[in-house]
Design an enzyme around this catalytic site. Sequence first.
Site, PDB file in Angstrom:
ATOM      1  N   LYS A  75       1.016  -1.024   0.464  1.00 24.95           N
ATOM      2  CA  LYS A  75       0.098   0.215  -0.155  1.00 24.95           C
ATOM      3  C   LYS A  75       0.350   1.264   0.214  1.00 24.95           C
ATOM      4  O   LYS A  75       2.211   1.133   0.218  1.00 24.95           O
ATOM      5  CB  LYS A  75      -1.127   0.298   1.216  1.00 24.95           C
ATOM      6  CG  LYS A  75      -2.536   0.916   1.077  1.00 24.95           C
ATOM      7  CD  LYS A  75      -2.978   0.213   0.147  1.00 24.95           C
ATOM      8  CE  LYS A  75      -4.414   0.283   0.034  1.00 24.95           C
ATOM      9  NZ  LYS A  75      -5.761  -0.522   0.324  1.00 24.95           N
ATOM     10  N   ASN A 112     -16.420   6.892  -5.930  1.00 25.44           N
ATOM     11  CA  ASN A 112     -16.921   5.590  -7.256  1.00 25.44           C
ATOM     12  C   ASN A 112     -17.745   4.526  -6.269  1.00 25.44           C
ATOM     13  O   ASN A 112     -17.802   3.862  -6.658  1.00 25.44           O
ATOM     14  CB  ASN A 112     -14.936   4.987  -7.262  1.00 25.44           C
ATOM     15  CG  ASN A 112     -14.996   4.047  -8.550  1.00 25.44           C
ATOM     16  OD1 ASN A 112     -15.898   3.268  -7.661  1.00 25.44           O
ATOM     17  ND2 ASN A 112     -14.414   4.087  -8.981  1.00 25.44           N
ATOM     18  N   SER A 157      -7.870  -5.788 -11.341  1.00 23.39           N
ATOM     19  CA  SER A 157      -6.730  -4.783 -11.737  1.00 23.39           C
ATOM     20  C   SER A 157      -5.440  -6.339 -11.554  1.00 23.39           C
ATOM     21  O   SER A 157      -4.573  -5.812 -12.838  1.00 23.39           O
ATOM     22  CB  SER A 157      -5.531  -4.611  -9.966  1.00 23.39           C
ATOM     23  OG  SER A 157      -6.578  -3.282  -9.691  1.00 23.39           O
TER      24      SER A 157
HETATM   25  N1  GLU Z   1      -7.284   0.380  -3.793  1.00 23.83           N
HETATM   26  C1  GLU Z   1      -8.098  -1.059  -3.328  1.00 23.83           C
HETATM   27  C2  GLU Z   1      -7.929  -1.723  -2.112  1.00 23.83           C
HETATM   28  O1  GLU Z   1      -8.167  -1.479  -1.318  1.00 23.83           O
HETATM   29  C3  GLU Z   1      -7.410  -1.702  -5.221  1.00 23.83           C
HETATM   30  C4  GLU Z   1      -6.240  -1.842  -5.081  1.00 23.83           C
HETATM   31  C5  GLU Z   1      -5.655  -2.653  -6.652  1.00 23.83           C
HETATM   32  O2  GLU Z   1      -6.173  -2.775  -7.325  1.00 23.83           O
HETATM   33  O3  GLU Z   1      -4.451  -2.896  -6.208  1.00 23.83           O
HETATM   34  O4  GLU Z   1      -7.954  -2.999  -3.191  1.00 23.83           O
END
Ligand code: GLU
Length: 438
Positions: A104, A219, A356
């Site tokens: 992250k 979103n 993703s």
């Molecule tokens: N920020 C999103 C999550 O917390 C997506 C993370 C990603 O697609 O790598 O799951």
Amino acid sequence: MSGEIYAQALSRLDKAASYAKINKEAVEKLKFPKACLEVSIPVRMDNGSLRIFTGYRVHHNDLRGPTKGGIRFHPNVSLDEVKSLAFWMTIKCAVVGIPYGGGKGGVIVDPKELSRMELERLSRGYIQQIASFIGPDTDIPAPDVYTNSMIMGWMMDEYSKIVRRLSPAVITGKPIPLGGSQGREDATSRGGYYCIKELEKIKSWNPKKMRVAVQGFGNAGQFIAEMLHRDGYQVVALSDSKGGIYRPQGLDIPSVIHVKNKSKELQAVYCKDSVCEVVDATRITNEELLELDVDILIPAALENQITKKNAPRIKASVIVELANGPTTIDADDILKEKNILVIPDILANAGGVTVSYFEWVQNKSGYYWDLPTIHQRLHEIMLREFKNVFSLMESHKTDMRTAAYIHALNRHAEAVVALGTQDYFSAQTISRAENVTA
Ligand code: GLU
């Protein structure tokens, strides 16, 4: 206090491990993030002044694959928070069985105060500072709170310039013309929606009789409200960072989204063609929304919204966590006592990272899938893992969050055991496979 959020996040790990026989080394390894990077990002502001922003990137664990996880732009970002979010990514990727570990990133900034050009300079500056820490086979960022596809595009472009080759697979959530995937935009909500549809079957719900409240209208909040509204669910309450609206007869979601995206105002409206009329609704606070008399509550904003203070007053029978970490640990127990079913974040919002993963696979292979293929593959994964977690919940007589942790820990432990643990290294006997003398 520093480290408090991360310590809290880890306590769920110990709880899950106490339910199931999981290799001790596997649990121990998850307690320590692999690496944490703190950077300073100098940005030239539009008025000529220089501002230095602080950013972080954390690799939590990469045993099951490269680390994966979003980048958050928010004034409350801290290393402690980023570490916890990275830990949740490790667990989330294991829950849905995609070959990633957790990572992250975050920058301490209120992006609403920046001009578009300042935001671009900050996004590129952040990548300049972390470029050697990320990569298509090591750590792959994505969007998170207050970052979007355009920002991902700038970041990919900056990284590609630094490494002197086009590297779309370094980041996901990009605009489609820059190597983004079909279906990534609404993937987080769609994954949660597939979970709700499965529960609808299990519980024989009539959607028209189900009242829904959604906290957060970014979103994730917008897409889930729209999907449920389309299926006949009554979405009766919505909120954004400034407050919320409540209309017991239900809100016309496409109209509300239309006005919100035009004027930035969350209003109870009904639009016919391009003419919008304000309809009767009550103004409520974000806190009041959580305690409304609804069937399904969907926190889709930030962490720590459902706490031991308000949990006793929650009336929903199902909570679907589209946000990361919206429920505190002590609230978990209260919700369980009240028999409220919580579809936990590490499952409910895993659709985002799953698509993703599809984006990354497409970037690496150079072959792009159409939208029905994305939806079908996402559906397959979400359904499979929802069922896995649901049956673990029943067999262990526990809550769904603990079941999801058990499921993730089992997958993680398989990888730890494959490298050898104490049981293997201290054993006296040599297995047949090792006894090779050729
Ligand atoms: N920020 C999103 C999550 O917390 C997506 C993370 C990603 O697609 O790598 O799951």
